[in-house]
Scaffold this active site. Structure first.
Site, mmCIF file in Angstrom:
data_model
loop_
_atom_site.group_PDB
_atom_site.id
_atom_site.type_symbol
_atom_site.label_atom_id
_atom_site.label_comp_id
_atom_site.label_asym_id
_atom_site.label_seq_id
_atom_site.Cartn_x
_atom_site.Cartn_y
_atom_site.Cartn_z
ATOM 1 N N ASP A 339 0.862 -1.171 0.000
ATOM 2 C CA ASP A 339 0.000 0.000 0.000
ATOM 3 C C ASP A 339 0.901 1.224 0.000
ATOM 4 O O ASP A 339 2.119 1.104 0.008
ATOM 5 C CB ASP A 339 -0.953 -0.013 1.197
ATOM 6 C CG ASP A 339 -0.219 0.138 2.515
ATOM 7 O OD1 ASP A 339 1.011 -0.076 2.542
ATOM 8 O OD2 ASP A 339 -0.858 0.448 3.526
ATOM 9 N N ASP A 602 -1.807 -2.162 6.236
ATOM 10 C CA ASP A 602 -2.116 -2.011 7.654
ATOM 11 C C ASP A 602 -3.553 -1.596 7.912
ATOM 12 O O ASP A 602 -3.948 -1.419 9.055
ATOM 13 C CB ASP A 602 -1.160 -1.005 8.299
ATOM 14 C CG ASP A 602 -1.296 0.377 7.680
ATOM 15 O OD1 ASP A 602 -2.009 0.499 6.669
ATOM 16 O OD2 ASP A 602 -0.698 1.319 8.214
ATOM 17 N N ASP A 606 -7.139 -3.628 3.882
ATOM 18 C CA ASP A 606 -6.106 -4.541 3.398
ATOM 19 C C ASP A 606 -6.324 -5.983 3.853
ATOM 20 O O ASP A 606 -5.670 -6.899 3.358
ATOM 21 C CB ASP A 606 -4.722 -4.083 3.902
ATOM 22 C CG ASP A 606 -4.353 -2.720 3.354
ATOM 23 O OD1 ASP A 606 -4.603 -2.495 2.157
ATOM 24 O OD2 ASP A 606 -3.839 -1.896 4.121
ATOM 25 N N ASN A 670 24.158 -45.021 -2.582
ATOM 26 C CA ASN A 670 24.601 -46.145 -1.760
ATOM 27 C C ASN A 670 23.582 -47.269 -1.726
ATOM 28 O O ASN A 670 23.915 -48.440 -1.859
ATOM 29 C CB ASN A 670 24.861 -45.682 -0.330
ATOM 30 C CG ASN A 670 26.220 -45.039 -0.216
ATOM 31 O OD1 ASN A 670 27.161 -45.464 -0.884
ATOM 32 N ND2 ASN A 670 26.326 -44.020 0.601
ATOM 33 N N ASP A 699 22.215 -40.039 9.949
ATOM 34 C CA ASP A 699 21.172 -39.128 10.425
ATOM 35 C C ASP A 699 21.705 -38.162 11.469
ATOM 36 O O ASP A 699 21.425 -36.970 11.441
ATOM 37 C CB ASP A 699 20.025 -39.922 11.064
ATOM 38 C CG ASP A 699 18.985 -40.327 10.024
ATOM 39 O OD1 ASP A 699 19.142 -39.912 8.853
ATOM 40 O OD2 ASP A 699 18.045 -41.046 10.378
HETATM 41 N N1 ATP Z 1 -11.263 9.357 6.930
HETATM 42 C C1 ATP Z 1 -11.595 9.677 5.681
HETATM 43 N N2 ATP Z 1 -12.521 10.610 5.419
HETATM 44 C C2 ATP Z 1 -12.845 10.906 4.175
HETATM 45 N N3 ATP Z 1 -12.310 10.347 3.105
HETATM 46 C C3 ATP Z 1 -11.376 9.412 3.269
HETATM 47 C C4 ATP Z 1 -10.968 9.023 4.571
HETATM 48 N N4 ATP Z 1 -10.035 8.072 4.456
HETATM 49 C C5 ATP Z 1 -9.875 7.893 3.147
HETATM 50 N N5 ATP Z 1 -10.668 8.686 2.427
HETATM 51 C C6 ATP Z 1 -10.775 8.754 0.978
HETATM 52 O O1 ATP Z 1 -10.889 7.444 0.444
HETATM 53 C C7 ATP Z 1 -9.815 7.184 -0.429
HETATM 54 C C8 ATP Z 1 -9.417 5.747 -0.343
HETATM 55 O O2 ATP Z 1 -8.891 5.451 0.921
HETATM 56 P P1 ATP Z 1 -7.855 4.284 1.097
HETATM 57 O O3 ATP Z 1 -7.492 4.175 2.521
HETATM 58 O O4 ATP Z 1 -8.347 3.110 0.349
HETATM 59 O O5 ATP Z 1 -6.612 4.809 0.282
HETATM 60 P P2 ATP Z 1 -5.448 5.783 0.726
HETATM 61 O O6 ATP Z 1 -5.439 5.900 2.197
HETATM 62 O O7 ATP Z 1 -5.568 7.019 -0.059
HETATM 63 O O8 ATP Z 1 -4.170 5.075 0.185
HETATM 64 P P3 ATP Z 1 -3.494 3.719 0.690
HETATM 65 O O9 ATP Z 1 -4.192 2.650 -0.068
HETATM 66 O O10 ATP Z 1 -2.098 3.876 0.283
HETATM 67 O O11 ATP Z 1 -3.670 3.640 2.160
HETATM 68 C C9 ATP Z 1 -8.723 8.123 0.004
HETATM 69 O O12 ATP Z 1 -7.843 8.418 -1.050
HETATM 70 C C10 ATP Z 1 -9.518 9.343 0.407
HETATM 71 O O13 ATP Z 1 -9.836 10.111 -0.728
#
Ligand code: ATP
Ligand code: MG
Length: 870
Positions: A339, A602, A606, A670, A699
């Site tokens: 990620d 994490d 995931d 052998n 062994d």
């Molecule tokens: N707490 C939040 N509030 C509002 N929008 C969010 C929040 N967390 C994530 N997002 C939106 O959702 C999208 C997808 O989140 P996701 O965690 O899948 O990806 P990321 O955090 O951008 O990247 P990565 O996969 O590297 O963690 C983010 O890019 C963001 O635009």
């Protein structure tokens, strides 16, 4: 105090599903529990009664049973039969040696494996999940395994529901329970009683093991633990058995190979002896001894000890292996999916601007963003922290009414707030998704204006500008809700007024670029999977110096079938705006192409991919579900640490391969020679007892193998379990050593004119020496003089050889049918052994050279097609 012995797990009348899920009031009393939780003493008693909260409750080892269960192993059975036959015909010495071998293999194995498993278990405990449970009146952190029915625990966003139970109190508590019911959207839980029903997903007051909390907080009463949970009843599919890995399958194939060879050899010896009208008893004992000699009885022990030594070494570097064989998969891994946030970036996010659609600074945007972040109860991301750190809004007049939690499909979250007598729905999320639900935008003077083609273009342009400069961007929008609104629903996220963008800076990790370069150099293709936009991801790749070989977007992936996906996924290395399900699909698609796939992540998003990958890697600070699904936990969030893990994994591979190669080449040679000798020798080349003793000593010399180091060449590329290589090596070096043995036989018979006992004694020493010493040739692909074995290998080899020689001269010699060897024999044998080792070295060099010429060992790094069962 209620008597706990009268209580049963689970409480409630029989029938499915249990009535307890609907009658929450009755449950507390039937569990003899109270809202104040349990006392430590109560908890201890219940733990003894119900067992630990995990699936393998039979787990605690009972040495006697363990040892007895080992006697059921076919190999041990074979030995026991051989022993019984020997004893029955008065061959007490043979019987004694066999008994000793059984004892040796069973007890030694048991002790070694037990020790190794204990060490592995201790490592696992270091990263065990914990939860806040009320004990003796206060909330304390306790390991999830120690939870018992009656415990009261706290749930919050990101935690994994650790057992089945009822909600006692809940605030906006949403859980993802797809594992149990298949619903992919989060469902809300509340403490009210619900009407009895026969579908568990209607039990809105109950939560079940294996679900994870998406948002909100709550208190839960544990009702069922371990195997009695719903998940336990269906066999713990999530946490439970994974399909056999490539390594397991390789090991099994190898077992069958040995079985076939042994069977053929034994059949051959029996037939030959029959034809030559030799005494049947002696011949069958001899062929049994050969079978015993061929079987790699130490293999399971060598595998476990090697893996656990690797795991302990790795733990000192700061990575904990939860499943031992993951070491192996790490060594075989040729694709690593990672990620972005936190692994490639610092995840120390700061808010750098809050702008309207024209890119002008706008305080109103920050205010909305602040209110949303302040009142939402989902997993707190660094994005929220950054917003909260930047703004100071007086919230005293604001009251929270409801929220619609974040999910990875719609990528936004809303809160419904009341301000005096007005209600507002405030939304923040991925900008494209938020923009798609707005029909107006906010002007500088807080005026809502309908979109025009021009303003839309302007908004898009501003967004592109921010992303292209590497900013992570959230879109912020709001609308007025009906004054008395008490609930916010998904459908309300429409006809919004777009306020603007919040742009964040997430600096790249300093050494992430270098770590990726190193991994690539070691034959591992690194692919980046992110929920973020492609512009941001590309900017990051530039900053890290990672060349982009192809980009695949989530919306494109949605249109591809599994086959097309696996082809496209091969060439691309950047996957953007993808959902958790798509992450998982990607991992599976790559595995189907024959790759061994690792996944680093994490987040809650995931977890599915972590579970499907050959090796799932997470960090100590990860969400519970992610940690739970992972095979390995890094104590520092650092891709560089994986390099060490990969090398360690490849090292274990190499050591296990050494054991197998010695066993299948020299040892096989052998046994082959002895089988062949039956045809022209007037007597047996070795007595059955001597064959067995030979095998015991050999062994013993191999038991130190897990200590050995390996050559750099063995850790440079991903290591695949290659049964063809092992078989070919066995079929080449085996017969070559047999030819050599026949020369030895000729020398002994014709030139030295050895009689039966002298012949057998010489051949005993000779074959033992070749088997014990050939490890020094086989342990390296190159020149043995340039690769230094662990001193324990030398010590074991020397002491066992000395022992054998001493035995021949000792008073015990007669017992085994040995006679003292005259010194010219030693000269001759020494010469022969040296010649044999030189020959083995030559054959080995030719073998590897021809493989290299055919491109085998180079192709490994590019992921040769490897058939994979589903
Ligand atoms: N707490 C939040 N509030 C509002 N929008 C969010 C929040 N967390 C994530 N997002 C939106 O959702 C999208 C997808 O989140 P996701 O965690 O899948 O990806 P990321 O955090 O951008 O990247 P990565 O996969 O590297 O963690 C983010 O890019 C963001 O635009
Ligand atoms: Mg994320």
């Amino acid at each position: 105090m209620p008597n706990e012995r009268t209580q049963t797990n689970p409480p409630g009348p029989a029938g499915h599903p249990d009535a307890c899920w609907w009658r929450s009031d009755a449950v507390l009393s039937s569990l003899h529990a109270s809202l104040g939780g349990l006392s430590s003493a109560q908890a201890r008693r219940r733990l003894r009664m119900f067992g630990p909260n995990r699936f393998d409750t039979a787990g605690r080892h009972r040495p006697c049973l363990e040892i007895l269960s080992r006697l059921r192993n076919p190999l041990v059975l074979l030995l026991l039969v051989a022993g019984a036959v020997s004893a029955a015909v008065g061959e007490t010495l043979s019987a004694g040696i066999i008994a000793f071998m059984v004892l040796l293999s069973v007890i030694f194995d048991y002790l070694q494996e037990h020790k190794a498993e204990r060490a592995a278990e201790n490592l696992r405990q270091m990263v065990a999940l914990k939860t806040m449970a009320q004990r003796d009146g206060a909330y304390r952190e306790i390991p999830v395994e120690n939870l018992v029915p009656g415990d009261m625990i706290r749930l919050s966003a990101g935690s994994l529901v650790p057992a089945d139970g009822l909600m006692i109190e809940a605030t906006d508590l949403f859980v993802q329970q797809a594992a149990l019911t298949g619903e992919s959207f989060p469902v809300e839980k509340h403490p009210h009683a619900v009407p009895a029903d026969d579908a568990l997903d209607h039990a809105a007051n109950a939560v079940f093991m294996g679900s994870s909390v998406i948002s909100g907080t709550g208190t839960m009463l544990i009702v069922k633990t371990g195997k009695s949970t719903q998940l336990g009843l269906v066999g713990g599919v999530i946490a439970g058995r994974r399909p056999p890995t490539a390594f397991d399958m390789g090991l099994r194939q190898f077992g069958y190979l040995i079985l076939r060879v042994t069977f053929l050899l034994v059949l051959f010896v029996l037939l030959a002896n029959g034809l030559m009208k030799r005494p049947w008893l002696e011949s069958s004992l001899f062929s049994l001894a050969l079978a015993v000699g061929l079987t790699p009885e130490l293999l399971p022990m060598i595998v476990t000890v090697t893996l656990s030594r690797g795991a302990i070494r790795l733990s000192k570097q700061g990575a904990i292996v939860k499943r031992l064989s993951a070491m192996q998969d790490l060594g075989a891994m040729d694709i690593l999916c990672t990620d972005k946030t936190g692994t490639l970036t610092e995840a120390k996010i700061s808010l750098s601007s809050h702008v309207d659609i024209a890119g002008r600074n706008n305080e109103h945007v920050l205010e909305w963003a602040y209110l949303n972040s302040r009142f939402e109860t989902g997993v707190h991301t660094p994005l929220e922290d950054a917003i909260l750190a930047e703004a100071h809004v007086d919230i005293s007049a604001w009251v929270k009414v409801d929220e619609v939690p974040f999910d990875f499909e719609r990528r936004r979250l809303s809160v419904l707030l009341r301000h005096r007598d007005e209600s507002f729905l405030i939304v923040k999320g991925a900008p494209e998704d938020v923009l798609g639900h707005c029909n107006q935008y906010e002007e500088m003077n807080a005026q809502a204006m309908p979109w025009t083609a021009q303003s839309r273009a302007l908004a898009r342009e501003t967004l592109r500008g921010l992303c292209a400069n590497g900013y992570r961007v959230l879109g912020i929008a709001w609308k007025k809700a009906p004054a008395g609104a008490t609930h916010a629903r998904l459908e309300d996220e429409n006809d919004l007024i777009f306020a603007g963008y919040a742009a964040f800076l997430d600096p790249p990790k300093k050494d992430a670029g270098e770590a990726i370069a190193h991994l690539t150099g070691q034959g591992i293709a690194v692919k980046i999977l992110t929920g973020d936009s492609d512009l941001v991801a590309r900017h990051l790749c530039d900053a890290l110096g990672v060349p982009v070989t192809g980009v695949l977007m989530g919306r494109e992936i949605a249109l591809l079938d599994d086959h097309a996906l696996s082809v496209r996924a091969e060439s691309a290395n950047l996957f953007c705006r993808i959902s958790p399900i798509q992450k998982n699909r990607l991992v599976l698609a790559l595995r189907r192409r024959g790759h061994v796939v690792g996944f680093v992540g994490d987040g809650i998003n995931d977890a599915p991919a972590l579970h499907s990958a050959d090796v799932g890697i997470s960090v100590d600070t990860a969400a519970d579900v992610a940690k739970d699904s992972a095979d390995m936990i890094m104590l520092r969030h650092d891709l560089g640490m994986l390099e060490e893990g990969v090398r360690e994994g490849r090292r274990t591979f190499a050591n296990i391969r050494k054991y197998i190669m010695v066993g299948t080449s020299s040892n096989f040679g052998n046994m082959l020679s002895m089988a062949g000798a039956v045809l022209f020798l007037p007597f047996l080349p070795m007595l059955p007892t001597q064959v067995l003793l030979n095998n015991v000593l050999y062994d013993l010399s191999e038991t130190v193998l897990p200590l050995d180091g390996v050559d750099e060449a063995d850790v440079q590329l991903p290591q695949h379990w290659d049964v063809t290589l092992l078989r070919n090596f066995m079929l080449i070096l085996g017969p070559v050593s047999s030819l050599f043995d026949f020369v030895t036989f000729y020398l002994l018979l014709r030139m030295l004119e050895a009689g039966e006992a002298l012949f057998q004694t010489s051949w005993f020493i000779d074959s033992l020496a070749t088997q014990i010493l050939v490890i020094f040739i086989i342990r390296t692909r190159g020149n043995p003089f340039f690769s230094h074995p662990h001193p324990a290998l030398w010590a074991a080899a020397a002491s066992l050889l000395l022992f054998a020689v001493a035995l021949v001269f000792s008073p015990l010699a007669g017992l085994f049918g040995f006679v003292a060897l005259p010194w010219p024999y030693f000269l001759a044998l020494g010469f022969l052994v040296a010649m044999y080792l030189a020959l083995a070295q030559w054959v080995k060099t030719l073998f590897y050279r021809s493989r290299l010429a055919r491109g085998h060992d180079r192709a490994v790094g590019k992921g040769v097609m490897r058939r994979l069962k589903p």
